[in-house]
Write a protein that holds these residues in place. Structure first.
Motif, PDB file in Angstrom:
ATOM      1  N   LEU A   1      -2.063 -11.143   3.681  1.00  0.00           N
ATOM      2  CA  LEU A   1      -1.316 -10.138   2.925  1.00  0.00           C
ATOM      3  C   LEU A   1      -2.251  -9.065   2.381  1.00  0.00           C
ATOM      4  O   LEU A   1      -1.955  -7.868   2.437  1.00  0.00           O
ATOM      5  CB  LEU A   1      -0.570 -10.816   1.773  1.00  0.00           C
ATOM      6  N   TYR A   2      -3.387  -9.486   1.874  1.00  0.00           N
ATOM      7  CA  TYR A   2      -4.370  -8.546   1.310  1.00  0.00           C
ATOM      8  C   TYR A   2      -4.856  -7.578   2.381  1.00  0.00           C
ATOM      9  O   TYR A   2      -4.896  -6.358   2.173  1.00  0.00           O
ATOM     10  CB  TYR A   2      -5.545  -9.335   0.742  1.00  0.00           C
ATOM     11  N   ARG A   3      -5.209  -8.102   3.543  1.00  0.00           N
ATOM     12  CA  ARG A   3      -5.694  -7.247   4.628  1.00  0.00           C
ATOM     13  C   ARG A   3      -4.616  -6.268   5.084  1.00  0.00           C
ATOM     14  O   ARG A   3      -4.889  -5.111   5.385  1.00  0.00           O
ATOM     15  CB  ARG A   3      -6.171  -8.087   5.818  1.00  0.00           C
ATOM     16  N   ALA A   4      -3.374  -6.741   5.145  1.00  0.00           N
ATOM     17  CA  ALA A   4      -2.283  -5.897   5.631  1.00  0.00           C
ATOM     18  C   ALA A   4      -2.010  -4.716   4.702  1.00  0.00           C
ATOM     19  O   ALA A   4      -1.682  -3.620   5.162  1.00  0.00           O
ATOM     20  CB  ALA A   4      -1.015  -6.735   5.799  1.00  0.00           C
ATOM     21  N   TYR A   5      -2.170  -4.914   3.400  1.00  0.00           N
ATOM     22  CA  TYR A   5      -1.802  -3.879   2.445  1.00  0.00           C
ATOM     23  C   TYR A   5      -2.988  -3.160   1.816  1.00  0.00           C
ATOM     24  O   TYR A   5      -2.778  -2.170   1.094  1.00  0.00           O
ATOM     25  CB  TYR A   5      -0.912  -4.469   1.339  1.00  0.00           C
ATOM     26  N   TYR A   6      -4.179  -3.608   2.081  1.00  0.00           N
ATOM     27  CA  TYR A   6      -5.353  -2.983   1.467  1.00  0.00           C
ATOM     28  C   TYR A   6      -5.415  -1.470   1.703  1.00  0.00           C
ATOM     29  O   TYR A   6      -5.573  -0.705   0.736  1.00  0.00           O
ATOM     30  CB  TYR A   6      -6.630  -3.654   1.979  1.00  0.00           C
ATOM     31  N   PRO A   7      -5.291  -0.973   2.953  1.00  0.00           N
ATOM     32  CA  PRO A   7      -5.416   0.490   3.154  1.00  0.00           C
ATOM     33  C   PRO A   7      -4.350   1.292   2.414  1.00  0.00           C
ATOM     34  O   PRO A   7      -4.648   2.325   1.804  1.00  0.00           O
ATOM     35  CB  PRO A   7      -5.285   0.653   4.679  1.00  0.00           C
ATOM     36  N   ARG A   8      -3.093   0.836   2.458  1.00  0.00           N
ATOM     37  CA  ARG A   8      -2.010   1.586   1.825  1.00  0.00           C
ATOM     38  C   ARG A   8      -2.114   1.564   0.305  1.00  0.00           C
ATOM     39  O   ARG A   8      -1.909   2.587  -0.360  1.00  0.00           O
ATOM     40  CB  ARG A   8      -0.665   1.009   2.267  1.00  0.00           C
ATOM     41  N   LEU A   9      -2.409   0.409  -0.252  1.00  0.00           N
ATOM     42  CA  LEU A   9      -2.531   0.322  -1.703  1.00  0.00           C
ATOM     43  C   LEU A   9      -3.730   1.114  -2.205  1.00  0.00           C
ATOM     44  O   LEU A   9      -3.676   1.747  -3.261  1.00  0.00           O
ATOM     45  CB  LEU A   9      -2.646  -1.145  -2.139  1.00  0.00           C
ATOM     46  N   ARG A  10      -4.810   1.099  -1.433  1.00  0.00           N
ATOM     47  CA  ARG A  10      -6.003   1.839  -1.849  1.00  0.00           C
ATOM     48  C   ARG A  10      -5.717   3.342  -1.845  1.00  0.00           C
ATOM     49  O   ARG A  10      -6.128   4.065  -2.756  1.00  0.00           O
ATOM     50  CB  ARG A  10      -7.185   1.515  -0.943  1.00  0.00           C
ATOM     51  N   ARG A  11      -5.016   3.820  -0.842  1.00  0.00           N
ATOM     52  CA  ARG A  11      -4.658   5.241  -0.790  1.00  0.00           C
ATOM     53  C   ARG A  11      -3.768   5.615  -1.975  1.00  0.00           C
ATOM     54  O   ARG A  11      -3.964   6.654  -2.615  1.00  0.00           O
ATOM     55  CB  ARG A  11      -3.950   5.544   0.539  1.00  0.00           C
ATOM     56  N   PHE A  12      -2.801   4.775  -2.273  1.00  0.00           N
ATOM     57  CA  PHE A  12      -1.894   5.035  -3.382  1.00  0.00           C
ATOM     58  C   PHE A  12      -2.647   5.050  -4.709  1.00  0.00           C
ATOM     59  O   PHE A  12      -2.447   5.940  -5.548  1.00  0.00           O
ATOM     60  CB  PHE A  12      -0.803   3.966  -3.411  1.00  0.00           C
ATOM     61  N   LEU A  13      -3.529   4.092  -4.912  1.00  0.00           N
ATOM     62  CA  LEU A  13      -4.259   3.999  -6.174  1.00  0.00           C
ATOM     63  C   LEU A  13      -5.258   5.135  -6.336  1.00  0.00           C
ATOM     64  O   LEU A  13      -5.504   5.606  -7.448  1.00  0.00           O
ATOM     65  CB  LEU A  13      -4.956   2.639  -6.278  1.00  0.00           C
ATOM     66  N   ARG A  14      -5.832   5.599  -5.235  1.00  0.00           N
ATOM     67  CA  ARG A  14      -6.715   6.766  -5.320  1.00  0.00           C
ATOM     68  C   ARG A  14      -5.934   7.979  -5.819  1.00  0.00           C
ATOM     69  O   ARG A  14      -6.431   8.774  -6.624  1.00  0.00           O
ATOM     70  CB  ARG A  14      -7.349   7.069  -3.964  1.00  0.00           C
ATOM     71  N   GLY A  15      -4.702   8.124  -5.329  1.00  0.00           N
ATOM     72  CA  GLY A  15      -3.878   9.235  -5.785  1.00  0.00           C
ATOM     73  C   GLY A  15      -3.465   9.101  -7.237  1.00  0.00           C
ATOM     74  O   GLY A  15      -3.386  10.090  -7.963  1.00  0.00           O
ATOM     75  N   MET A  16      -3.220   7.881  -7.667  1.00  0.00           N
ATOM     76  CA  MET A  16      -2.807   7.651  -9.050  1.00  0.00           C
ATOM     77  C   MET A  16      -3.956   7.796 -10.037  1.00  0.00           C
ATOM     78  O   MET A  16      -3.815   8.422 -11.089  1.00  0.00           O
ATOM     79  CB  MET A  16      -2.232   6.235  -9.178  1.00  0.00           C
ATOM     80  N   LEU A  17      -5.094   7.216  -9.705  1.00  0.00           N
ATOM     81  CA  LEU A  17      -6.170   7.073 -10.687  1.00  0.00           C
ATOM     82  C   LEU A  17      -7.098   8.267 -10.749  1.00  0.00           C
ATOM     83  O   LEU A  17      -7.650   8.579 -11.795  1.00  0.00           O
ATOM     84  CB  LEU A  17      -6.981   5.804 -10.380  1.00  0.00           C
ATOM     85  N   ARG A  18      -7.361   8.912  -9.611  1.00  0.00           N
ATOM     86  CA  ARG A  18      -8.270  10.059  -9.548  1.00  0.00           C
ATOM     87  C   ARG A  18      -9.693   9.701  -9.964  1.00  0.00           C
ATOM     88  O   ARG A  18     -10.489  10.573 -10.237  1.00  0.00           O
ATOM     89  CB  ARG A  18      -7.752  11.229 -10.392  1.00  0.00           C
ATOM     90  N   GLN A  19     -10.002   8.442 -10.100  1.00  0.00           N
ATOM     91  CA  GLN A  19     -11.350   7.980 -10.403  1.00  0.00           C
ATOM     92  C   GLN A  19     -11.674   6.915  -9.370  1.00  0.00           C
ATOM     93  O   GLN A  19     -11.206   5.791  -9.460  1.00  0.00           O
ATOM     94  CB  GLN A  19     -11.443   7.396 -11.821  1.00  0.00           C
ATOM     95  N   SER A  20     -12.497   7.266  -8.387  1.00  0.00           N
ATOM     96  CA  SER A  20     -12.724   6.355  -7.266  1.00  0.00           C
ATOM     97  C   SER A  20     -13.392   5.057  -7.680  1.00  0.00           C
ATOM     98  O   SER A  20     -13.228   4.033  -7.020  1.00  0.00           O
ATOM     99  CB  SER A  20     -13.560   7.058  -6.191  1.00  0.00           C
ATOM    100  N   THR A  21     -14.145   5.081  -8.780  1.00  0.00           N
ATOM    101  CA  THR A  21     -14.820   3.862  -9.221  1.00  0.00           C
ATOM    102  C   THR A  21     -13.827   2.830  -9.751  1.00  0.00           C
ATOM    103  O   THR A  21     -14.170   1.648  -9.855  1.00  0.00           O
ATOM    104  CB  THR A  21     -15.842   4.179 -10.329  1.00  0.00           C
ATOM    105  N   MET A  22     -12.624   3.245 -10.076  1.00  0.00           N
ATOM    106  CA  MET A  22     -11.638   2.327 -10.624  1.00  0.00           C
ATOM    107  C   MET A  22     -10.735   1.709  -9.565  1.00  0.00           C
ATOM    108  O   MET A  22     -10.067   0.704  -9.824  1.00  0.00           O
ATOM    109  CB  MET A  22     -10.742   3.062 -11.638  1.00  0.00           C
TER     110      MET A  22
END
Length: 203
Positions: A44-65
């Motif tokens: 499950l983690y592997r399947a959703y890692y790319p999509r969740l990471r893209r979404f969180l980058r857009g939300m957080l705007r801080q790549s270290t987080m």
């Protein structure tokens, strides 16, 4: 960083049980995760890692987080898998968790810190004209997105980068569909005002 079952193996990125995850329905996968099946969770983690990471980058705007919040998201999914009732899609359930975790992180962050750059950009003179134009537009869009509220960023990101419907977004962010449409209207209007006529065509 949150500790979870994906941290237990010697190689976090090694695809174990990949053939199992391909054939298995996502709801069944969540069922196995609820029974503390570590390999199902890793799939499950592997399947959703790319999509969740893209979404969180857009939300957080801080790549270290991003990775920390992503791990927090998946830790919640591991602990709460037994609560998944299949009334929504697995993707909607996971994005809803990620959205809430991102908002929690945003309440803790110091926004006076600059957003670090993950990797150096390619030299501009090495890019074809159309790629340079695309990159410049992408940079303008990113600069505008950071000026939106987290709620408006989430709606834009889920719509344009993840193809979610208004109903799915409403389920993810926990608000009525009408509120999603209102947020989209004001977010797009704000972005168009900041981008100008040329950049607004991308919306």
């Amino acid at each position: 960083m949150a500790q979870g079952p994906w941290n237990e193996g010697p190689d976090r990125g090694t695809p174990r049980g990949a053939e199992r995850s391909i054939a298995m329905d996502e709801a069944d996968l969540i069922g196995l995760v609820a029974m503390e099946d570590v390999r199902a969770f890793e799939a499950l983690y592997r399947a959703y890692y790319p999509r969740l990471r893209r979404f969180l980058r857009g939300m957080l705007r801080q790549s270290t987080m991003v990775d920390e919040v992503l791990d927090d998201t998946m830790l919640v999914a591991w602990r709460k898998a037994h609560t998944f009732d299949a009334t929504s899609r697995v993707s909607t359930w996971l994005f809803a968790i990620a959205y809430r975790q991102a908002l929690k992180a945003l309440r803790r962050v110091d926004w006076s810190l600059p957003d670090p750059i993950d990797e150096p950009a390619a030299p501009r003179d090495a890019e074809p004209d159309h790629e340079l134009e695309h990159r410049q537009l992408r940079e303008r869009l990113d600069a505008v997105l950071v000026q939106l509220s987290p709620e408006h960023r989430a709606v834009i990101d889920l719509t344009y980068f993840h193809g979610c419907s208004c109903k799915e977004i409403a389920d993810i962010v926990g608000c009525p569909v009408a509120t999603v449409k209102t947020r989209m209207f004001y977010a797009r209007r704000h972005m168009k005002a900041l981008l100008g006529d040329e950049g607004a065509q991308a919306l």
